[in-house]
Design a protein around this motif. Sequence first.
Motif, PDB file in Angstrom:
ATOM      1  N   UNK A  75       0.837  -1.204   0.000  1.00 51.96           N
ATOM      2  CA  UNK A  75       0.000   0.000   0.000  1.00 51.96           C
ATOM      3  C   UNK A  75       0.870   1.252   0.000  1.00 51.96           C
ATOM      4  N   UNK A  76       1.921   1.238   0.811  1.00 49.71           N
ATOM      5  CA  UNK A  76       2.842   2.376   0.853  1.00 49.71           C
ATOM      6  C   UNK A  76       3.539   2.555  -0.491  1.00 49.71           C
ATOM      7  N   UNK A  77       4.012   1.457  -1.071  1.00 52.86           N
ATOM      8  CA  UNK A  77       4.697   1.539  -2.360  1.00 52.86           C
ATOM      9  C   UNK A  77       3.762   2.070  -3.441  1.00 52.86           C
ATOM     10  N   UNK A  78       2.539   1.546  -3.474  1.00 52.65           N
ATOM     11  CA  UNK A  78       1.579   1.962  -4.504  1.00 52.65           C
ATOM     12  C   UNK A  78       1.221   3.436  -4.357  1.00 52.65           C
ATOM     13  N   UNK A  79       1.007   3.893  -3.132  1.00 50.65           N
ATOM     14  CA  UNK A  79       0.684   5.306  -2.913  1.00 50.65           C
ATOM     15  C   UNK A  79       1.849   6.201  -3.315  1.00 50.65           C
ATOM     16  N   UNK A  80       3.071   5.745  -3.031  1.00 49.00           N
ATOM     17  CA  UNK A  80       4.254   6.519  -3.405  1.00 49.00           C
ATOM     18  C   UNK A  80       4.359   6.666  -4.920  1.00 49.00           C
ATOM     19  N   UNK A  81       4.136   5.581  -5.633  1.00 48.16           N
ATOM     20  CA  UNK A  81       4.189   5.634  -7.099  1.00 48.16           C
ATOM     21  C   UNK A  81       3.071   6.524  -7.635  1.00 48.16           C
ATOM     22  N   UNK A  82       1.871   6.415  -7.065  1.00 52.80           N
ATOM     23  CA  UNK A  82       0.757   7.267  -7.509  1.00 52.80           C
ATOM     24  C   UNK A  82       1.058   8.739  -7.256  1.00 52.80           C
ATOM     25  N   UNK A  83       1.617   9.052  -6.098  1.00 49.47           N
ATOM     26  CA  UNK A  83       1.982  10.440  -5.803  1.00 49.47           C
ATOM     27  C   UNK A  83       3.041  10.953  -6.778  1.00 49.47           C
ATOM     28  N   UNK A  84       4.032  10.133  -7.062  1.00 49.29           N
ATOM     29  CA  UNK A  84       5.072  10.546  -7.999  1.00 49.29           C
ATOM     30  C   UNK A  84       4.475  10.807  -9.384  1.00 49.29           C
ATOM     31  N   UNK A  85       3.517   9.986  -9.776  1.00 46.34           N
ATOM     32  CA  UNK A  85       2.894  10.158 -11.088  1.00 46.34           C
ATOM     33  C   UNK A  85       2.081  11.452 -11.161  1.00 46.34           C
ATOM     34  N   UNK A  86       1.643  11.959 -10.015  1.00 42.54           N
ATOM     35  CA  UNK A  86       0.827  13.178  -9.977  1.00 42.54           C
ATOM     36  C   UNK A  86       1.657  14.459 -10.023  1.00 42.54           C
ATOM     37  N   UNK A  87       2.955  14.355  -9.834  1.00 39.61           N
ATOM     38  CA  UNK A  87       3.811  15.542  -9.788  1.00 39.61           C
ATOM     39  C   UNK A  87       4.075  16.068 -11.193  1.00 39.61           C
ATOM     40  N   UNK A  88       3.878  17.362 -11.363  1.00 40.35           N
ATOM     41  CA  UNK A  88       4.225  18.016 -12.626  1.00 40.35           C
ATOM     42  C   UNK A  88       5.708  18.353 -12.563  1.00 40.35           C
ATOM     43  N   UNK A  89       6.534  17.512 -13.159  1.00 34.51           N
ATOM     44  CA  UNK A  89       7.987  17.665 -13.047  1.00 34.51           C
ATOM     45  C   UNK A  89       8.515  18.899 -13.778  1.00 34.51           C
ATOM     46  N   UNK A  90       7.660  19.565 -14.529  1.00 36.06           N
ATOM     47  CA  UNK A  90       8.078  20.785 -15.216  1.00 36.06           C
ATOM     48  C   UNK A  90       7.926  22.030 -14.342  1.00 36.06           C
ATOM     49  N   UNK A  91       7.340  21.884 -13.167  1.00 32.33           N
ATOM     50  CA  UNK A  91       7.183  23.010 -12.247  1.00 32.33           C
ATOM     51  C   UNK A  91       8.446  23.165 -11.398  1.00 32.33           C
ATOM     52  N   UNK A 106      10.234  25.315  -5.927  1.00 25.75           N
ATOM     53  CA  UNK A 106       9.621  26.312  -5.038  1.00 25.75           C
ATOM     54  C   UNK A 106       8.099  26.317  -5.188  1.00 25.75           C
ATOM     55  N   UNK A 107       7.622  26.132  -6.391  1.00 24.71           N
ATOM     56  CA  UNK A 107       6.174  26.086  -6.627  1.00 24.71           C
ATOM     57  C   UNK A 107       5.580  24.809  -6.033  1.00 24.71           C
ATOM     58  N   UNK A 108       6.252  23.686  -6.246  1.00 27.58           N
ATOM     59  CA  UNK A 108       5.748  22.409  -5.749  1.00 27.58           C
ATOM     60  C   UNK A 108       5.739  22.347  -4.224  1.00 27.58           C
ATOM     61  N   UNK A 109       6.658  23.051  -3.591  1.00 28.09           N
ATOM     62  CA  UNK A 109       6.769  23.015  -2.135  1.00 28.09           C
ATOM     63  C   UNK A 109       6.187  24.246  -1.449  1.00 28.09           C
ATOM     64  N   UNK A 110       5.432  25.047  -2.168  1.00 26.71           N
ATOM     65  CA  UNK A 110       4.857  26.269  -1.600  1.00 26.71           C
ATOM     66  C   UNK A 110       3.987  25.987  -0.387  1.00 26.71           C
ATOM     67  N   UNK A 111       3.362  24.828  -0.356  1.00 27.69           N
ATOM     68  CA  UNK A 111       2.495  24.487   0.775  1.00 27.69           C
ATOM     69  C   UNK A 111       3.255  24.411   2.092  1.00 27.69           C
ATOM     70  N   UNK A 112       4.576  24.262   2.050  1.00 26.28           N
ATOM     71  CA  UNK A 112       5.351  24.116   3.277  1.00 26.28           C
ATOM     72  C   UNK A 112       5.600  25.442   3.981  1.00 26.28           C
ATOM     73  N   UNK A 113       5.327  26.551   3.332  1.00 25.83           N
ATOM     74  CA  UNK A 113       5.642  27.851   3.929  1.00 25.83           C
ATOM     75  C   UNK A 113       4.841  28.133   5.190  1.00 25.83           C
ATOM     76  N   UNK A 114       3.690  27.517   5.357  1.00 21.57           N
ATOM     77  CA  UNK A 114       2.856  27.772   6.531  1.00 21.57           C
ATOM     78  C   UNK A 114       3.121  26.813   7.696  1.00 21.57           C
ATOM     79  N   UNK A 115       3.970  25.826   7.503  1.00 26.91           N
ATOM     80  CA  UNK A 115       4.199  24.842   8.564  1.00 26.91           C
ATOM     81  C   UNK A 115       4.876  25.490   9.767  1.00 26.91           C
ATOM     82  N   UNK A 116       4.342  25.190  10.928  1.00 29.47           N
ATOM     83  CA  UNK A 116       4.922  25.665  12.178  1.00 29.47           C
ATOM     84  C   UNK A 116       5.710  24.521  12.793  1.00 29.47           C
ATOM     85  N   UNK A 117       7.009  24.563  12.651  1.00 27.40           N
ATOM     86  CA  UNK A 117       7.835  23.455  13.144  1.00 27.40           C
ATOM     87  C   UNK A 117       8.066  23.529  14.639  1.00 27.40           C
ATOM     88  N   UNK A 118       7.606  24.596  15.295  1.00 30.95           N
ATOM     89  CA  UNK A 118       7.802  24.720  16.734  1.00 30.95           C
ATOM     90  C   UNK A 118       6.613  24.189  17.515  1.00 30.95           C
TER      91      UNK A 118
END
Length: 99
Positions: free
Chosen positions: A64-80, A83-95
């Motif tokens: 299940x983990x392997x299949x989800x990982x492959x599905x997630x990789x297939x969903x990535x637009x590698x032409x972006x 910084x655009x792909x990781x924009x969602x991380x800017x709001x993370x509060x690591x503290x």
Amino acid sequence: MSDRPTAGEIAAEYAACPYIPGDPVELADRAHTDAMDLAADVRELDPRQLWGRLTIWATEDPARLFAATVALAAMVDVDQPAAHLLAWTTHLDTTRDTA
């Protein structure tokens, strides 16, 4: 992009792939659902919860983990740009500690 694997590396990857029982259509559907859930949850939940979920999958249902990982990789637009792909991380509060 990474370097292309050698013929030996490709052969090793095929040899390491476990037998995955079940209907391929059902497995692909589950992988898609899991990937979509992870993509939504990574923006909404504490990252530790998702790491816990993935750890459970790795222990109880590695395919299940392997299949989800492959599905997630297939969903990535590698032409972006990364910084655009990781924009969602800017709001993370690591503290924050919610444990």
